[in-house]
Motif scaffolding. Structure first.
Motif, PDB file in Angstrom:
ATOM      1  N   ASP A 440       0.809  -1.219   0.000  1.00 23.52           N
ATOM      2  CA  ASP A 440       0.000   0.000   0.000  1.00 23.52           C
ATOM      3  C   ASP A 440       0.841   1.268   0.000  1.00 23.52           C
ATOM      4  OD1 ASP A 440       1.043  -0.140   2.565  1.00 23.52           O
ATOM      5  OD2 ASP A 440      -0.890  -0.497   3.544  1.00 23.52           O
ATOM      6  N   PRO A 487      -2.335   7.087   8.293  1.00 24.19           N
ATOM      7  CA  PRO A 487      -3.305   6.689   7.252  1.00 24.19           C
ATOM      8  C   PRO A 487      -4.724   6.663   7.814  1.00 24.19           C
ATOM      9  CG  PRO A 487      -1.369   5.274   7.201  1.00 24.19           C
ATOM     10  CD  PRO A 487      -1.243   6.115   8.431  1.00 24.19           C
ATOM     11  N   LYS A 488      -5.640   7.216   7.077  1.00 21.87           N
ATOM     12  CA  LYS A 488      -7.015   7.343   7.573  1.00 21.87           C
ATOM     13  C   LYS A 488      -7.704   5.992   7.785  1.00 21.87           C
ATOM     14  CE  LYS A 488      -8.006  11.982   5.814  1.00 21.87           C
ATOM     15  NZ  LYS A 488      -6.581  12.322   5.631  1.00 21.87           N
ATOM     16  N   ASP A 489      -7.203   4.952   7.123  1.00 22.27           N
ATOM     17  CA  ASP A 489      -7.818   3.642   7.311  1.00 22.27           C
ATOM     18  C   ASP A 489      -7.055   2.765   8.312  1.00 22.27           C
ATOM     19  OD1 ASP A 489      -5.595   3.269   5.716  1.00 22.27           O
ATOM     20  OD2 ASP A 489      -6.575   1.878   4.328  1.00 22.27           O
ATOM     21  N   ASN A 490      -6.143   3.363   9.092  1.00 18.27           N
ATOM     22  CA  ASN A 490      -5.527   2.595  10.171  1.00 18.27           C
ATOM     23  C   ASN A 490      -6.625   2.086  11.111  1.00 18.27           C
ATOM     24  OD1 ASN A 490      -2.913   2.775   9.342  1.00 18.27           O
ATOM     25  ND2 ASN A 490      -2.151   3.885  11.136  1.00 18.27           N
ATOM     26  N   PRO A 491      -6.507   0.875  11.620  1.00 23.13           N
ATOM     27  CA  PRO A 491      -7.627   0.250  12.335  1.00 23.13           C
ATOM     28  C   PRO A 491      -8.065   0.937  13.626  1.00 23.13           C
ATOM     29  CG  PRO A 491      -5.649  -1.097  12.478  1.00 23.13           C
ATOM     30  CD  PRO A 491      -5.371  -0.053  11.460  1.00 23.13           C
TER      31      PRO A 491
END
Length: 660
Positions: A440, A487-491
């Motif tokens: 990614d 990152p905005k999609d980090n869990p």
């Protein structure tokens, strides 16, 4: 011996006899004991064994302490001492018709004499202590089937009968006893060959095993597996957690297996053999397929890669991904070299020297230059990233960006450094330090728990801590006040109780992590502490258990049995095979075709190297095979631009894999 653990599965009555299985190897710890009966582990970690001496001879019994290679007398003046259990900084021992205390120096005093018992004891046998300090002791009775019972001695010294044959209890010869939970104990009946779960409040009994003549000692490991020794047959059996079928752990290895205990640190059942006069160990039961390793992978050879190149403590081998075919090796001391294009050459070229800013000490050898990764767009932006222990502070880890000299791609000026992140470590060990870019484009950072034993600062399960985690960072952008972006999609983004940089939690000491260049799967090897080493395929937001679990096992009494929110590794191996895992890469090269798709890893201490094949769709390991040509110790693995995998040794040598 004692181990408080609620086990609801024991409510069901298990009547089947132990299944035959290949016996585990027996290791003799000490010989020439005169009628050893019971064993426990003291606060000093040593084995303490009751020694009856000549039977029915008052005063010649003793307790022995086992030191390397021998047993030394610890306490004397006992009659026929049987069960022993830790209590405070000393022990309690069942001694015919009395229970005695033994302090840490071996001095003996009476805890409860015969006159303290509400029913006169005939032959006190095994003993256990719960977490509140209550002492449970069995009375085998007249040893002919009458007069048996179970007593409890409170911390204040009051003795009560939990159940007794004279009061109608279905007992013939009570022997082994073990604390099950706050409301129950387990009891082995020697003459009946049965095991019962006893409710303390009312003395009701539920049978959980039948058909075990001479049932003697009981113990349970951290995973909930229950162990039973048999004095008459010499067998040791195990009931795996959640199972209804007993299995033989050892068959006929002992003449008369007596009161056992568990060594949780080494991963063994400890067995006194009364007639044999020995104290021995047998490895604990494991349900993991690592118990059955396959034959060596003899089609693959391990060969020197750069025969004439030696680098002090090589710790990273990687490539720039720029089409140049260059291979880079970093020393833990802070220098990075470009390896010669000719494998027989010796002209390794200095690419980068950060040694003046790197802390490395021989006696604190988990610090230093630990990680390096080239940016996916290195060919155009010239950036790479490093992780090192900095001279700017004590136990201070730094992640920095460097830029190669645009006029000379084989040289980087250390003055180009831009710090990305500082991480304060509490101790010198468990730094982790692997850097890797994922498919990614984000930078992944493998961190340990910060060091010492047991994770004393609880970083593994602290979601707000960066330690004990894998971080996922966007190094191409900046958030306010940071030299990187999250990152905005980090869990964990958006959670007030978690650091947003974290990608996963529950790690002890990641060594090392890598991405499969074909599938993008993230592989992590996590170094264990006491007994188990582990391999994981990581899911976003996963908690991998430390310090509640060590690999697939409960860690310490306050740890956890398996539960849905804790991810299990795909593979583990016991410290009988190695002591410290060194993680590698999934092989995607051409020189060793039989390795394609295999995860290559090693053990730092033993130097053993393995090839593991994992079926990701079935989520199971297909095979785990050793590779001939093991070399010790293995520091790290690396991958070149063509997908060939190498491993690096402390001696400064570099090895690769080839078709034999």
């Amino acid at each position: 011996m004692t181990r408080s653990l609620i086990a609801a599965w024991l409510i069901v009555a298990f009547m089947s006899a132990a299944a035959q299985a290949e016996p585990m190897p027996v290791i003799t710890v000490v010989k020439n004991l005169e009628n050893p009966e019971s064993v426990c582990i003291g606060g000093d970690g040593k084995y303490y064994v009751t020694v009856i001496g000549k039977r029915d001879t008052p005063g010649d019994g003793s307790v022995a302490r086992v030191v390397p290679g021998m047993a030394e007398t610890f306490a004397t003046g006992l009659d026929d001492p049987k069960g022993i259990a830790p209590l405070g900084d000393g022990f309690v021992v069942a001694d015919v018709t009395r229970v005695v205390k033994i302090d840490s120096k071996g001095a003996v005093s009476v805890l409860a004499g015969a006159d303290a018992f509400p029913i006169p004891p005939l032959f006190l046998n095994d003993i256990a202590v719960d977490t509140s300090g209550n002492v449970f002791v069995t009375d085998t009775g007249d040893r002919k089937g009458a007069g048996g019972g179970l007593f409890m001695i409170s911390p204040q010294g009051k003795v009560t009968a939990v159940l007794h044959a004279t009061k109608g209890a279905a007992l013939k010869g009570p022997n082994g006893v073990m604390v099950d939970d706050a409301e129950h104990v387990l009891l082995a009946d020697f003459l009946a060959g049965q095991v019962f779960r006893v409710t303390l409040a009312d003395g009701t009994m539920q049978m959980i095993a039948d058909g075990y003549p001479g049932a003697d000692g009981l113990a349970r490991d951290y995973d909930g597996n229950l162990y039973l020794s048999q004095w008459l047959t010499g067998d040791v059996s195990v009931l795996p957690a959640g199972s209804k079928s007993w299995q033989k752990l050892s068959t006929g290895a002992f003449q008369s297996a007596a009161d056992i205990c568990i060594n949780y640190k080494s991963g063994h059942v400890v067995v006194p053999d009364m007639k044999g006069g020995t104290l021995s160990t047998v490895a604990l039961k494991s349900g993991n397929p690592s118990d059955v390793n396959e034959a060596p992978l003899e089609s693959v050879a391990i060969v020197p890669a750069w025969e004439n190149v030696e680098i002090v403590r090589p710790i990273v081998l990687t490539h720039a991904g720029d089409g140049s075919g260059r291979t880079f090796v970093a020393s833990q001391l802070g220098k990075v070299f470009i390896l010669p294009s000719d494998p027989s050459g010796s002209d390794a070229k200095l690419f980068f020297d950060l040694q003046s800013k790197v802390v490395y000490k021989e006696k604190e050898n988990e610090e230093g230059f630990l990680g390096m990764a080239f940016h996916p767009k290195f060919k155009t932006n010239g950036q790479f990233f490093v992780y090192y222990t900095s001279t700017a502070g004590e136990h201070l880890s730094v992640i920095s960006r460097f830029t190669v000299d645009p006029s000379n791609p084989d040289f980087c000026d250390p003055k180009s450094e831009q710090e990305i992140l500082r991480i304060q470590q509490p101790f010198w060990n468990h730094n982790g330090g692997t850097l890797a870019f994922g498919p990614d484009g984000y930078l992944y950072v493998g961190l340990g728990d910060g060091g010492k034993r047991d994770d004393p600062e609880r970083n593994g399960q602290n979601y707000q801590a960066l330690l004990g985690s894998i971080l996922r960072l966007d190094v191409d952008h900046h958030d306010a006040g940071k030299a990187y972006a999250v990152p905005k999609d980090n869990p964990y983004v958006g959670r007030s109780d978690a650091a947003p940089e974290n990608f996963s939690k529950g790690w002890r000491n990641i060594w090392r992590l890598s991405f499969d260049r074909a599938t993008g799967a993230l592989w992590v090897a996590d170094v264990g502490q006491d007994i188990w080493e582990e391999i994981n395929v990581v899911e976003p937001g996963g908690n991998y258990g430390w310090n509640l679990r060590e690999a697939m096992h409960k860690f310490m009494p306050e740890g956890s049995l398996p539960r849905p929110d804790l991810k299990e590794p795909i593979w583990e191996y016991h410290h009988d095979l190695g002591k410290s895992i060194t993680g590698g890469h999934v092989y995607r090269g051409k020189q060793a075709p039989d390795l394609i798709g295999s995860y290559l890893y090693a053990d730092y201490v033993t130097g053993r190297v393995w090839s593991l094949v994992y079926d990701s769709s079935a989520k199971r390991v297909v095979s785990n095979r050793s590779i001939i040509g093991n070399i010790s110790p293995v520091m790290s693995f690396g991958e070149d631009e063509a997908g060939e995998v190498y491993f690096l040794t402390v001696q400064g040598k570099i090895f690769r894999f080839a078709k034999k």
